[in-house]
Design a protein around this motif. Structure first.
Motif, mmCIF file in Angstrom:
data_model
loop_
_atom_site.group_PDB
_atom_site.id
_atom_site.type_symbol
_atom_site.label_atom_id
_atom_site.label_comp_id
_atom_site.label_asym_id
_atom_site.label_seq_id
_atom_site.Cartn_x
_atom_site.Cartn_y
_atom_site.Cartn_z
ATOM 1 N N TYR A 35 114.254 136.942 12.350
ATOM 2 C CA TYR A 35 114.436 137.651 13.622
ATOM 3 C C TYR A 35 114.672 136.713 14.803
ATOM 4 O O TYR A 35 115.325 137.096 15.774
ATOM 5 C CB TYR A 35 113.216 138.540 13.928
ATOM 6 N N ARG A 38 118.671 135.995 15.514
ATOM 7 C CA ARG A 38 119.795 136.925 15.379
ATOM 8 C C ARG A 38 119.434 138.336 15.795
ATOM 9 O O ARG A 38 118.274 138.704 15.873
ATOM 10 C CB ARG A 38 120.300 136.941 13.936
ATOM 11 N N ASP A 39 120.491 139.133 16.064
ATOM 12 C CA ASP A 39 120.365 140.572 16.228
ATOM 13 C C ASP A 39 120.815 141.192 14.917
ATOM 14 O O ASP A 39 122.000 141.230 14.621
ATOM 15 C CB ASP A 39 121.250 141.049 17.379
ATOM 16 N N GLY A 85 113.756 145.937 19.031
ATOM 17 C CA GLY A 85 115.123 145.724 18.542
ATOM 18 C C GLY A 85 116.074 145.433 19.687
ATOM 19 O O GLY A 85 115.907 144.469 20.428
ATOM 20 N N ARG A 86 117.080 146.302 19.855
ATOM 21 C CA ARG A 86 118.050 146.136 20.956
ATOM 22 C C ARG A 86 117.604 146.824 22.246
ATOM 23 O O ARG A 86 118.365 146.855 23.214
ATOM 24 C CB ARG A 86 119.380 146.737 20.547
ATOM 25 N N SER A 112 110.881 137.831 18.936
ATOM 26 C CA SER A 112 112.172 137.145 18.781
ATOM 27 C C SER A 112 112.853 136.841 20.109
ATOM 28 O O SER A 112 113.153 137.762 20.883
ATOM 29 C CB SER A 112 113.100 138.022 17.935
ATOM 30 N N LEU A 115 116.243 138.739 20.297
ATOM 31 C CA LEU A 115 116.146 140.171 20.587
ATOM 32 C C LEU A 115 115.595 140.421 21.990
ATOM 33 O O LEU A 115 115.957 141.401 22.627
ATOM 34 C CB LEU A 115 115.322 140.879 19.507
ATOM 35 N N GLU A 118 118.629 140.621 24.074
ATOM 36 C CA GLU A 118 119.286 141.929 23.911
ATOM 37 C C GLU A 118 118.545 143.000 24.703
ATOM 38 O O GLU A 118 119.140 143.836 25.377
ATOM 39 C CB GLU A 118 119.273 142.353 22.436
ATOM 40 N N GLN A 119 117.209 142.988 24.578
ATOM 41 C CA GLN A 119 116.392 144.011 25.242
ATOM 42 C C GLN A 119 116.525 143.921 26.763
ATOM 43 O O GLN A 119 116.502 144.935 27.457
ATOM 44 C CB GLN A 119 114.924 143.851 24.806
#
Ligand code: SAH
Length: 353
Positions: A35, A38-39, A85-86, A112, A115, A118-119
């Motif tokens: 984790y 990467r996504d 996650g995202r 992560s 991530l 991304e979040q």
């Protein structure tokens, strides 16, 4: 950051220096590597989750919270997502909750760095935590965990001719394999499984139990609710459920650690039991399909299809994927905890504990 090839090498060096490692240590380290860099979500990644299938999922989770919060008297409360996650679920939920008058501060528990980035794109105002210990201690918490507990490490025990042993990981050629450890572990197994046949495997998940016990104590003291959605089973069973997924395919969990998503089914009776020392109410587990339909998945799908007729077939397909018993509807289970002073949550039949 260690590259995956180095992780296999590090496991080999560690094992030759100190002896075999437990399945939980293997799974925990492998997933931390997997984790961190990467996504993994989406069609181009390794797997797809409910919030990535349709906005309806996060919206209904948000409406479930808003309804509960409204009937609890609309206190100042904080939104918490574990392993977001995202950030898609929270972004969709915030939109639905805002329409219902709930605009809570957002707290993400995420390990992560990739991530977290991304979040931050999906929910710029969020605050991040390494673990639940640093979450706010003075307001009710609305805690969501979707496909979080399945990624936490499982410990495995294996029955041998001479009793239960830890299931350990050892090198085997260019991959790894499992073996029985040497120390007797019979005391770690309940009486019901003491005499299982040799080869039987039992899974426990100490990290998940600790998180659940901590959150239950929090909401018992602070108010609020915990919603855990994951794939798993309701009554204890034996057998290894450890699996690895890469590029939407099952692969060998003991090959190339750190390059595939390792998960194991969630034992919901154990998760529910972990909350047992706190004075919280537990609801479910019920199937995700039944729960979503009870919250109005059908009506939401109809409204979305009416607003965008060209997407109607996609919306109908998403509803089926989320709720059909042959897809995610039954395998995915929903468990809720509520504070003793809070009302009964929507989507569960009346029986609580
Ligand atoms: N809830 C999201 C993502 C599921 S994938 C969704 O439904 O789409 C699992 C998530 O848990 C990822 O965000 C991963 O980085 C996070 N995670 C896994 N192990 C963790 C740990 N030990 N501590 C914090 N986050 C963790």
């Amino acid at each position: 950051m260690t590259a995956p090839a180095d992780l296999a090498g590090r496991f080999r060096r560690l094992i030759s220096a100190t002896g075999p490692i437990g399945v939980a240590a293997y799974m925990g380290e492998a997933n931390a590597h997997y984790y961190a860099a990467r996504d993994p979500l989406g069609a181009a990644g390794d797997f797809v989750t409910a919030p990535e299938i349709s906005q309806m999922f996060g919206e209904l989770v948000g409406l479930w919270c808003a309804d509960l919060w409204d009937r609890a008297g609309r206190p100042a409360a904080a939104w918490v997502e574990l392993g977001p996650g995202r950030g898609t679920l929270t972004a969709d939920a915030l939109r639905a909750m805002r329409a219902a008058g709930l605009t809570p501060p957002v707290h993400f528990v995420e390990a992560s760095p990739a991530l977290r980035a991304e979040q931050a794109r999906a929910v710029p105002a969020a605050a991040w935590h390494d673990d639940p210990a640093s979450l706010p201690a003075d307001v009710p918490l609305l805690v969501i965990a979707n496909e979080f507990f399945d990624a936490l490490p499982v410990r495995q025990l294996v029955r041998t001719e001479s009793g239960w042993r830890e299931r350990v990981v050892v090198p085997e050629g260019d991959r790894f394999a499992c073996a029985a450890g040497t120390v007797p572990m019979d005391a770690a197994i309940g009486a019901a499984w003491a005499e299982e046949p040799a080869g039987t495997i039992a899974e426990t998940r100490p990290a998940a139990q600790a998180v659940m016990a901590d959150l239950a104590a929090r909401i018992a003291a602070q108010g609020g609710a915990v919603l855990a959605i994951d794939y798993g089973y309701d009554t204890p069973r034996t057998g290894s459920t450890l699996q690895a997924v890469r590029g939407h395919r099952k692969v060998d969990p003991f090959e190339a650690p750190g390059t595939a998503d390792l998960t194991a089914l969630v034992d919901f009776s154990a998760l529910r039991g972990a909350a047992g020392n706190s004075a919280v109410h537990a609801w479910g587990p019920v199937g995700q399909g039944r729960w979503l339909e009870a919250l109005g998945l059908g009506q939401r799908a109809a409204a979305l299809a009416a607003a965008r007729p060209r997407r109607a077939a996609d919306v109908a397909a998403a509803r089926r994927r989320l709720a059909d018993p042959a897809e995610m509807g039954e395998l995915f289970r929903v468990l809720a905890l509520t504070a003793p002073t809070w009302p009964a949550p929507a989507g569960f039949s009346a029986e609580a504990r």
